[in-house]
Design an enzyme around this catalytic site. Sequence first.
Site, PDB file in Angstrom:
ATOM      1  CG  ASP A  37      12.470  -4.447  17.568  1.00 31.75           C
ATOM      2  OD1 ASP A  37      12.522  -5.159  16.539  1.00 31.75           O
ATOM      3  OD2 ASP A  37      11.410  -3.984  18.019  1.00 31.75           O
ATOM      4  CG  ASP A  66      11.228   5.477  16.040  1.00 34.56           C
ATOM      5  OD1 ASP A  66      11.193   4.977  14.894  1.00 34.56           O
ATOM      6  OD2 ASP A  66      10.399   6.321  16.433  1.00 34.56           O
ATOM      7  CB  SER A 145       9.958  -6.717  -0.534  1.00 29.77           C
ATOM      8  OG  SER A 145       8.785  -7.482  -0.734  1.00 29.77           O
ATOM      9  CB  SER A 147       6.237  -6.224  -2.916  1.00 23.78           C
ATOM     10  OG  SER A 147       7.013  -5.494  -1.998  1.00 23.78           O
ATOM     11  CE1 TYR A 158       7.122  -4.015   3.298  1.00 27.40           C
ATOM     12  CE2 TYR A 158       6.746  -5.283   1.305  1.00 27.40           C
ATOM     13  CZ  TYR A 158       7.380  -5.127   2.513  1.00 27.40           C
ATOM     14  OH  TYR A 158       8.284  -6.081   2.940  1.00 27.40           O
ATOM     15  CE  LYS A 162      10.714  -3.509   2.854  1.00 25.40           C
ATOM     16  NZ  LYS A 162      11.823  -3.540   3.821  1.00 25.40           N
TER      17      LYS A 162
END
Length: 265
Positions: A37, A66, A145, A147, A158, A162
Amino acid sequence: MNRFDNRRVLVTGAGSGIGQATALRLLAEGGSVVAADVLADGLAATVAQAEERGLDTARLHTLVLDIADEANVVAGVADTVRRLGGLDVLVNAAGILRAAHTHETSLDLWNRIVTVNLTGTFLVTREALPALLATKRGVVVNFSSTSAQFAHPYMAAYAASKGGVQSFTHALALEYGKQGLRAVNVAPGSIKSGITDATGGYLPEDTDWSLFAKLSPILDAGVESASGAPMAGPETVAGVIAMLASDDGAFVTGTEVRIDGGTHA
């Protein structure tokens, strides 16, 4: 159930939300896990949760990573493979979600979202591929996602990122399938986690809430969002990932598994 005995796993975004839940689930099922993370505090919380649950933390390692920094990814994945002695499973859970009117979205914001979600997924996967292919049974689980396929307001950048992850995963599955690699997307929706909790703070002041009317699951998992809408917890997604990344998912590749409680049924 120890489906991950002798399996070596890297989970990005493992300091919170679904990534954290996944790292803990695969650890509980016997895996040796590197939890990565960008935030060290989140990783400390993951270790603390593992200890509270009585899990074997000798099999849990942490890595500050990162995914948007190529040099950091090259070094971090190499360190992971060295620590674990190889790699069997990669879960690319790290990502960011920001919401804004498309006409007000700056190039910097667009690039940040695409760089983290799409380019970051590519970078980690690219560096992990040699170790994954060496096992002849490697698995990559990427995060698309809902989305990516269905209209969500104020989330064009976003959604685009995705959608790119989804296409990338399909190409990966075909290119390396004959070498034993499986690549699959999970597409969460209506899941309560850190990324969704933060989204409300980024919505435009003039948000038209009627545009969210259809984004409601038909199943109630007993968790509520800040608006009171029914959601599921991150453990719901972690359980599906555990199935897909284990031998139980041995015939699943190049596709998406939607986990949204029927929101888009």
